[in-house]
Design a protein around this motif. Structure first.
Motif, PDB file in Angstrom:
ATOM      1  N   PRO A  80       6.837  40.795  24.148  1.00  0.00           N
ATOM      2  CA  PRO A  80       6.107  39.882  25.026  1.00  0.00           C
ATOM      3  C   PRO A  80       6.909  39.370  26.219  1.00  0.00           C
ATOM      4  N   ASP A  81       6.194  39.120  27.307  1.00  0.00           N
ATOM      5  CA  ASP A  81       6.747  38.379  28.442  1.00  0.00           C
ATOM      6  C   ASP A  81       6.444  36.893  28.282  1.00  0.00           C
ATOM      7  N   VAL A  82       5.246  36.597  27.784  1.00  0.00           N
ATOM      8  CA  VAL A  82       4.817  35.212  27.579  1.00  0.00           C
ATOM      9  C   VAL A  82       4.194  35.093  26.192  1.00  0.00           C
ATOM     10  N   VAL A  83       4.622  34.093  25.440  1.00  0.00           N
ATOM     11  CA  VAL A  83       4.050  33.814  24.124  1.00  0.00           C
ATOM     12  C   VAL A  83       3.425  32.426  24.171  1.00  0.00           C
ATOM     13  N   ILE A  84       2.123  32.349  23.890  1.00  0.00           N
ATOM     14  CA  ILE A  84       1.416  31.071  23.908  1.00  0.00           C
ATOM     15  C   ILE A  84       0.934  30.779  22.493  1.00  0.00           C
ATOM     16  N   HIS A  85       1.513  29.769  21.895  1.00  0.00           N
ATOM     17  CA  HIS A  85       1.201  29.439  20.499  1.00  0.00           C
ATOM     18  C   HIS A  85       0.118  28.369  20.457  1.00  0.00           C
ATOM     19  N   CYS A  86      -1.121  28.788  20.210  1.00  0.00           N
ATOM     20  CA  CYS A  86      -2.266  27.880  20.175  1.00  0.00           C
ATOM     21  C   CYS A  86      -2.743  27.563  18.764  1.00  0.00           C
ATOM     22  N   ALA A  87      -2.356  28.359  17.792  1.00  0.00           N
ATOM     23  CA  ALA A  87      -2.905  28.210  16.440  1.00  0.00           C
ATOM     24  C   ALA A  87      -2.625  26.822  15.871  1.00  0.00           C
ATOM     25  N   GLY A  88      -3.643  26.228  15.270  1.00  0.00           N
ATOM     26  CA  GLY A  88      -3.467  24.918  14.664  1.00  0.00           C
ATOM     27  C   GLY A  88      -4.785  24.398  14.122  1.00  0.00           C
TER      28      GLY A  88
ATOM     29  N   PRO B 116      -6.606  47.656  27.131  1.00  0.00           N
ATOM     30  CA  PRO B 116      -6.935  47.527  25.703  1.00  0.00           C
ATOM     31  C   PRO B 116      -6.236  46.324  25.062  1.00  0.00           C
ATOM     32  N   VAL B 117      -7.011  45.538  24.344  1.00  0.00           N
ATOM     33  CA  VAL B 117      -6.507  44.319  23.709  1.00  0.00           C
ATOM     34  C   VAL B 117      -6.123  44.609  22.264  1.00  0.00           C
TER      35      VAL B 117
ATOM     36  N   ALA C 267       2.002  41.955  32.966  1.00  0.00           N
ATOM     37  CA  ALA C 267       2.622  41.032  32.015  1.00  0.00           C
ATOM     38  C   ALA C 267       2.012  41.211  30.630  1.00  0.00           C
ATOM     39  N   ARG C 268       2.855  41.113  29.620  1.00  0.00           N
ATOM     40  CA  ARG C 268       2.417  41.219  28.233  1.00  0.00           C
ATOM     41  C   ARG C 268       2.331  39.810  27.646  1.00  0.00           C
ATOM     42  N   ILE C 269       1.131  39.411  27.243  1.00  0.00           N
ATOM     43  CA  ILE C 269       0.859  38.053  26.789  1.00  0.00           C
ATOM     44  C   ILE C 269       0.505  38.065  25.312  1.00  0.00           C
ATOM     45  N   TYR C 270       1.244  37.312  24.500  1.00  0.00           N
ATOM     46  CA  TYR C 270       0.909  37.105  23.096  1.00  0.00           C
ATOM     47  C   TYR C 270       0.236  35.732  22.984  1.00  0.00           C
ATOM     48  N   ILE C 271      -0.886  35.659  22.268  1.00  0.00           N
ATOM     49  CA  ILE C 271      -1.582  34.391  22.077  1.00  0.00           C
ATOM     50  C   ILE C 271      -1.942  34.224  20.604  1.00  0.00           C
ATOM     51  N   THR C 272      -1.371  33.220  19.965  1.00  0.00           N
ATOM     52  CA  THR C 272      -1.781  32.905  18.589  1.00  0.00           C
ATOM     53  C   THR C 272      -3.003  31.995  18.650  1.00  0.00           C
ATOM     54  N   GLY C 273      -3.818  32.051  17.610  1.00  0.00           N
ATOM     55  CA  GLY C 273      -5.060  31.290  17.650  1.00  0.00           C
ATOM     56  C   GLY C 273      -5.972  31.800  18.747  1.00  0.00           C
ATOM     57  N   GLY C 274      -5.901  33.104  19.001  1.00  0.00           N
ATOM     58  CA  GLY C 274      -6.605  33.687  20.146  1.00  0.00           C
ATOM     59  C   GLY C 274      -8.043  34.084  19.898  1.00  0.00           C
TER      60      GLY C 274
ATOM     61  N   LYS D  53      -9.083  35.410  28.003  1.00  0.00           N
ATOM     62  CA  LYS D  53     -10.012  35.905  29.026  1.00  0.00           C
ATOM     63  C   LYS D  53      -9.407  35.798  30.420  1.00  0.00           C
ATOM     64  N   VAL D  54      -8.754  34.685  30.692  1.00  0.00           N
ATOM     65  CA  VAL D  54      -8.134  34.487  32.006  1.00  0.00           C
ATOM     66  C   VAL D  54      -7.064  35.539  32.263  1.00  0.00           C
ATOM     67  N   TYR D  55      -6.240  35.807  31.267  1.00  0.00           N
ATOM     68  CA  TYR D  55      -5.155  36.764  31.460  1.00  0.00           C
ATOM     69  C   TYR D  55      -5.659  38.209  31.492  1.00  0.00           C
ATOM     70  N   VAL D  56      -6.659  38.528  30.704  1.00  0.00           N
ATOM     71  CA  VAL D  56      -7.232  39.878  30.754  1.00  0.00           C
ATOM     72  C   VAL D  56      -7.822  40.138  32.132  1.00  0.00           C
ATOM     73  N   ARG D  57      -8.540  39.148  32.672  1.00  0.00           N
ATOM     74  CA  ARG D  57      -9.126  39.301  34.009  1.00  0.00           C
ATOM     75  C   ARG D  57      -8.045  39.488  35.079  1.00  0.00           C
ATOM     76  N   ALA D  58      -6.841  38.935  34.812  1.00  0.00           N
ATOM     77  CA  ALA D  58      -5.738  39.070  35.760  1.00  0.00           C
ATOM     78  C   ALA D  58      -5.005  40.398  35.618  1.00  0.00           C
ATOM     79  N   GLY D  59      -5.441  41.234  34.677  1.00  0.00           N
ATOM     80  CA  GLY D  59      -4.819  42.540  34.499  1.00  0.00           C
ATOM     81  C   GLY D  59      -3.650  42.554  33.543  1.00  0.00           C
ATOM     82  N   CYS D  60      -3.501  41.493  32.756  1.00  0.00           N
ATOM     83  CA  CYS D  60      -2.394  41.421  31.803  1.00  0.00           C
ATOM     84  C   CYS D  60      -2.766  42.127  30.491  1.00  0.00           C
ATOM     85  N   ALA D  61      -1.739  42.565  29.775  1.00  0.00           N
ATOM     86  CA  ALA D  61      -1.928  43.172  28.456  1.00  0.00           C
ATOM     87  C   ALA D  61      -1.850  42.060  27.415  1.00  0.00           C
ATOM     88  N   VAL D  62      -2.963  41.773  26.785  1.00  0.00           N
ATOM     89  CA  VAL D  62      -3.059  40.633  25.875  1.00  0.00           C
ATOM     90  C   VAL D  62      -3.067  41.104  24.422  1.00  0.00           C
ATOM     91  N   THR D  63      -2.298  40.395  23.603  1.00  0.00           N
ATOM     92  CA  THR D  63      -2.296  40.626  22.157  1.00  0.00           C
ATOM     93  C   THR D  63      -2.685  39.329  21.471  1.00  0.00           C
TER      94      THR D  63
END
Length: 271
Positions: free
Chosen positions: A92-100, A65-66, A16-23, A33-43
């Protein structure tokens, strides 16, 4: 048009390709960290430096590679440009918007510029991220907004923060309806206070009344909160509230139209 049902959570797949703002820190970094440990491609996307975050994530066993991009969510044109660049290589497969950002002060002590800046980052920033990333999302993908319990229940000193987070919850509600026909799921995360650098900094200057009202929803350790957030994302819940006390507060506020929680808030503020 019927809505496609995903056979399994996109975030649970190893590729899975995971985008995380405020990462670069806080909830966003812990989720990374959780998604990288699960083998996901994190941006990662952040206005802060991501160098330390990328180094730590890349050192995790088996990490893919991140990637990292500088992102100012308050600049709509720049947000589109950055997401176009990121998605050109891997959408992305999942976009998590954390920035704030957060600010705790009585309403009459918040100046025009400070109030506007918070709304621009938290609320308009959520809009800008959604508008920029949705053209790159396909059926089966998942858009997640990280709001706050302050988007569900009012709190002393949070006139700007509550206004922004209530707006994010409303935005998520509408997008959930509008994107259903496209097969794109939407979630909104409303955590209580979580032990992050942002909260530690806020505690240095927030009013005592704010401190008292925080007791109603409680404070969660970062890893515990993120584990519950991840579970809610994997299950594709719309409203994700980590913490039993926070969920109880939300349920009570919903069940009793705010009557009990408002009286309790008034009592705590007057102490």
């Amino acid at each position: 048009m019927s809505r496609p049902e995903p056979s399994s959570s996109q975030a649970s797949r190893n590729n899975a390709r995971i985008y995380i703002t405020g990462g670069a820190s806080g909830i966003g970094f812990q989720l990374a960290k959780v998604y990288v440990r699960a083998g996901c491609a994190v941006t990662l996307f952040d206005i802060q430096s991501t160098e330390a975050a990328v180094t730590e994530l890349s050192a995790l066993s088996g990490a893919i590679p991140v990637r990292a991009f500088v992102l100012d969510v308050s600049d709509a044109a720049s947000v589109r440009e950055v997401f176009d660049q990121a998605a050109a290589e891997a959408a992305p497969d999942v976009v998590i918007h954390c920035a704030g950002i957060c600010m705790a002060a009585p309403f009459d002590e918040i100046g025009d510029d400070a109030y506007t800046r918070l709304i621009n980052i938290n609320l308009l920033g959520s809009r800008h991220v959604a508008a920029a990333v949705l053209p790159h999302m396909n059926a089966g993908s998942h858009l997640v907004f990280v709001a706050s319990m302050a988007g569900l229940v009012g709190c002393y000193g949070y006139s700007a923060y509550c206004a922004s987070k209530y707006g994010v919850v409303g935005l998520a509600e509408v997008l959930r309806i509008e994107l259903a026909a496209k097969g794109i799921d939407v979630s909104v995360v409303c955590p209580p206070e979580v032990e992050t650098p942002l909260v530690v900094e806020e505690r240095k200057s927030r009013p005592r009344q704010t401190e008292a009202l925080k007791l109603m929803a409680g404070t969660l350790p970062l890893e515990y909160a993120v584990a519950q957030i991840r579970r809610g994302i994997d299950r594709r819940r719309f409203l994700i509230i980590p913490g039993k006390r926070a969920r109880g507060l939300w349920f009570t506020n919903k069940l009793l139209p705010g009557c009990l929680t408002r009286r309790l808030a008034d009592f705590l503020v007057k102490r």
